[in-house]
Design a protein around this motif. Structure first.
Motif, mmCIF file in Angstrom:
data_model
loop_
_atom_site.group_PDB
_atom_site.id
_atom_site.type_symbol
_atom_site.label_atom_id
_atom_site.label_comp_id
_atom_site.label_asym_id
_atom_site.label_seq_id
_atom_site.Cartn_x
_atom_site.Cartn_y
_atom_site.Cartn_z
ATOM 1 N N SER A 118 0.811 -1.214 0.000
ATOM 2 C CA SER A 118 0.000 0.000 0.000
ATOM 3 C C SER A 118 0.846 1.267 0.000
ATOM 4 C CB SER A 118 -0.938 0.007 1.207
ATOM 5 O OG SER A 118 -0.168 0.057 2.382
ATOM 6 N N LEU A 119 2.166 1.110 -0.086
ATOM 7 C CA LEU A 119 3.039 2.286 -0.165
ATOM 8 C C LEU A 119 3.741 2.300 -1.506
ATOM 9 C CD1 LEU A 119 4.745 2.400 3.327
ATOM 10 C CD2 LEU A 119 3.125 4.021 2.404
ATOM 11 N N ILE A 120 3.965 3.514 -2.019
ATOM 12 C CA ILE A 120 4.643 3.620 -3.308
ATOM 13 C C ILE A 120 5.572 4.827 -3.265
ATOM 14 C CG2 ILE A 120 2.717 4.957 -4.273
ATOM 15 C CD1 ILE A 120 3.303 3.633 -6.962
ATOM 16 N N SER A 121 6.774 4.680 -3.810
ATOM 17 C CA SER A 121 7.713 5.802 -3.849
ATOM 18 C C SER A 121 7.552 6.510 -5.185
ATOM 19 C CB SER A 121 9.148 5.290 -3.740
ATOM 20 O OG SER A 121 9.256 4.422 -2.667
ATOM 21 N N VAL A 122 7.451 7.824 -5.132
ATOM 22 C CA VAL A 122 7.269 8.592 -6.373
ATOM 23 C C VAL A 122 8.346 9.662 -6.453
ATOM 24 C CG1 VAL A 122 5.689 10.052 -7.687
ATOM 25 C CG2 VAL A 122 4.777 8.249 -6.254
ATOM 26 N N ASN A 123 8.895 9.816 -7.631
ATOM 27 C CA ASN A 123 9.894 10.847 -7.844
ATOM 28 C C ASN A 123 9.259 12.230 -7.619
ATOM 29 O OD1 ASN A 123 11.608 12.776 -9.082
ATOM 30 N ND2 ASN A 123 12.545 11.122 -10.262
ATOM 31 N N LEU A 124 9.963 13.080 -6.889
ATOM 32 C CA LEU A 124 9.404 14.398 -6.553
ATOM 33 C C LEU A 124 9.132 15.236 -7.807
ATOM 34 C CD1 LEU A 124 8.598 15.825 -3.954
ATOM 35 C CD2 LEU A 124 10.797 16.974 -3.967
ATOM 36 N N ALA A 125 9.949 15.026 -8.842
ATOM 37 C CA ALA A 125 9.755 15.800 -10.079
ATOM 38 C C ALA A 125 8.374 15.520 -10.681
ATOM 39 C CB ALA A 125 10.849 15.454 -11.087
#
Length: 692
Positions: free
Chosen positions: A301-308
């Motif tokens: 349920s967690l996902i890492s997303v690039n800040l850009a």
């Protein structure tokens, strides 16, 4: 491999940095308690195991070796309990672990900057080894690394790993074969064990040390790889990971209690030696399969997303807000009564509001990460300076925009260092004589006030000697010798560029070293810094920072043909007054009385030297605004109404004229395409009351 795939490297860096932050927190708590809880031992073992494995995969051998040795140490502690570590050895153990965290951080920084990794890790490995010797106290008990290495010799080619489990507690097996010729079978087996951990945390493997011993590749290619579980349910839970494992050619269940079913590799051969190596237990912190399944859910349920990408999303949402405003206030609609259109426009506004809230919340992160790092600084400086001190955290769940958290991390660290170094008294005796607790305290707090976050760094040290600061400011030509300065003005000298230099730290409490940099960093994200101090009682530095800098609610006001936006959160009320209500004060100029208080009137037309606009007080309207400790009435021609606006920065060529000093913080595009200037209520007051 490290130079190969950028996304793998990014993932590695993200994961390792997260684990190191976790580790720092565990160590600080453990040092305070002077022992590791059972959970902490399991957690450290797991963290080191993960860092070891992923570093081996990335071929960062220095990181892998250090993590492996610490894992070995915690294997012993985990098996025998914390009592195995003598009391006298514990401070050394904590110091070594902090040193290891710093070593890992340094290496990770080198990876990020594309620099070669350390070759000399002997000093830290020697430290770990000597601690392992002290802990073991009994050289006969082999460390898991040694145990595992005993099993690394390939068995004779004719011999299959027997269906006899290598541990009587683990009798339910899965026999896995990888694609022929796939290569690097040991790493494939390691990746498979990591996948299985998501479904079941408690199992052992044969061979045991696949991630660190490439020679196990031949054994696995020849005879397959075995996973052993405590129960049939555990094995069943792990099957999806094996089914979905990369390069898995075939697999089958084997039970140690029964003869192995016919296998692709010859079975029922002479059994593995009874003294087969005990496999290194590849357990996660939770031995029970059920919590492991829960963890699996949390992971997904967690996902890492690039800040850009989030910046891009924010930009698109901003444009949608502007376009929606252009559509609903189009001049083509003037004078038309369109009920359906008005209803749809209202629905659209609600949806754009929701979209905006969601996209904002994606960028919000708690300040706890930044706050927790300060624990380590206080701990290290306490030891270095020989001062007893504690850090108290308040409101660490407060959420702020990610870019703002990154920008304030350094300023907070700088101020905490200042508090430790110069704020807290040098000697315990001085604190006791002043009637204070011998242990100094630094309080770090965060709280929301609607549109901004207020972060305070407060210490109960000796405070600032304002006379010494003023004398120094006069010597440096920053202050006039004959002028009577308020305490607040004197403290502001601390944040002037070049005010403090390291050579003069001893001259007074040494406050302000680099405070100009702190002020600049905070100003870059639209925030302000204020200092307050009482001699002998300590000092408080307050950072006021906007929650976000992208979209806000504003009130449109007109002066002549120009339109200005005032942030809604600064407006107390608007009022009409007559000329009789205006009081002319020789010092303050025009004033107006509201609810038994007198407030100065600032005329926008005069402040911005505009040709158009109302001069008679009856013709216009007063906006009673408040920011920080300033409260005043801004005189404008008329109110245009509330508007949700997208904040756009002023172009650099305009900023070069110092427009910020006149209270202009940015601009916005209105529905009809015209531009509105956004006013910074605080700086408008400063500009109106400045001497130049």
């Amino acid at each position: 491999m490290g130079s190969g795939n950028d996304s793998i490297l990014d993932m590695y860096l993200y994961e390792t940095n997260t684990l190191l932050e976790q580790l720092d927190g565990i160590l600080l708590t453990a040092e305070e308690a002077d022992t590791f809880s059972e959970d902490s031992v399991n957690e450290i073992f797991r963290i080191m195991h993960t860092i070891k494995g992923s570093s081996a995969m990335m071929e960062f051998s220095s990181l892998m070796t250090v993590a492996h040795r610490i894992e070995d140490m915690f294997f012993i502690v985990r098996e025998k309990g914390m009592d195995v570590v003598p009391e006298a050895t514990r401070p050394d153990l904590f110091d070594m672990l902090f040193q290891a965290v710093d070593f890992f951080r340094g290496e990770i920084e080198k990876v990020e900057n594309d620099e070669p990794l350390s070759q000399s890790i002997d000093h830290i490995v020697a430290k770990i080894n000597s601690l392992i010797d002290k802990i073991q106290g009994n050289p006969a008990a082999p460390a898991p690394g040694e145990e595992a290495s005993a099993g690394s010799a390939p068995a004779p080619a004719a011999e299959a790993p027997a269906a006899e489990a290598v541990n009587p507690d683990y009798l339910f097996g899965i026999h896995v074969f990888f694609d022929e010729g796939s290569g690097m079978e040991n790493l494939r087996a390691f990746m498979l064990t990591n996948g299985v951990k998501d479904y079941c945390g408690d199992f052992i493997t044969f061979p045991a040390n696949v991630e660190t011993d490439p020679s196990t590749s031949d054994l696995i290619a020849d005879q397959g790889f075995l996973l052993w579980f405590r129960t049939a349910d555990d094995r069943q839970a792990a099957l999806p990971a094996v089914k979905g494992g990369a390069s898995v050619r075939e697999y089958q269940a084997v039970d140690a209690a029964k003869p192995a079913p016919s296998a692709p590799a010859p079975a029922e051969e002479p059994k593995a030696d009874a003294a087969a190596p005990k496999a290194d237990v590849k357990a996660d912190a939770s031995p029970a399969p059920k919590p492991a399944a829960g963890q699996q859910h949390a992971k997904e349920s967690l996902i890492s997303v690039n800040l850009a990408k989030l910046d891009q999303l924010m930009a698109v949402v901003s444009e949608i807000v502007i376009t929606e405003s252009m559509v609903t206030s189009s001049p083509d609609l003037k004078g038309l009564r369109l009920d359906n259109f008005t209803k749809s426009a209202r629905d659209l506004r609600k949806l754009t509001d929701d979209l905006q809230d969601v996209s904002m919340s994606l960028r919000m992160v708690p300040v706890s990460g930044t706050f927790q790092k300060m624990n380590r600084i206080v701990r290290d400086m306490s030891k270095k300076l020989g001062k007893k001190a504690k850090l108290t955290l308040i409101g660490e769940d407060t959420e702020v925009d990610k870019t703002i958290v990154d920008a304030i991390s350094d300023p907070i660290m700088h101020i905490v260092r200042n508090s430790m170094d110069h704020g807290l008294e040098e000697h315990e005796a001085d604190r006791i004589a002043a009637g204070k607790d011998p242990v100094g305290e630094v309080i770090l707090s965060a709280r929301h006030t609607g549109s901004e976050v207020i972060i305070e760094i407060k210490d109960d040290g000796q405070g600032v000697d304002t006379q010494a600061v003023l004398n120094k400011a006069i010597r440096q030509g920053l202050a006039a010798p004959d002028h009577d300065y308020s305490q607040k003005e004197i403290l502001n000298f601390l944040m002037m560029p070049g005010f403090s230099t390291n050579t003069e730290v001893t001259e007074y409490s040494g406050r302000g070293v680099g405070m100009d940099v702190v002020k600049k960093n905070v100003a870059d994200v639209g925030g302000t810094v204020t200092i307050s101090s009482e001699w002998g009682q300590g000092m408080t530095t307050t950072l006021k920072i906007p929650l976000t800098m992208a979209i806000m609610d504003g009130m449109e006001v007109a002066v002549g043909s120009s339109i200005f936006t005032i942030p809604i959160n600064t407006i107390q009320s608007s009022l009409k007054v007559t000329a009789q209500d205006v009081i002319h004060d020789p010092a303050q100029g025009e004033m107006v009385k509201i609810r038994d208080n007198f407030y100065p009137i600032i005329r926008a037309k005069e402040l911005f030297c505009m040709e158009q606009g109302c001069d008679n007080i009856e013709d216009g309207i007063l906006m009673w605004v408040e920011a920080g400790e300033h409260s005043y009435c801004l005189f404008v021609d008329e109110l245009m109404g509330e508007q949700q606006i997208v904040v756009k920065p002023m172009p650099n060529y305009i900023n070069n004229f110092g427009v910020k000093n006149y209270g202009i913080s940015g601009c916005s595009i209105l529905g009809d395409g015209s531009i509105s200037i956004i006013l910074d209520v605080m700086n408008v007051y400063a500009a109106a009351h400045s001497t130049y």
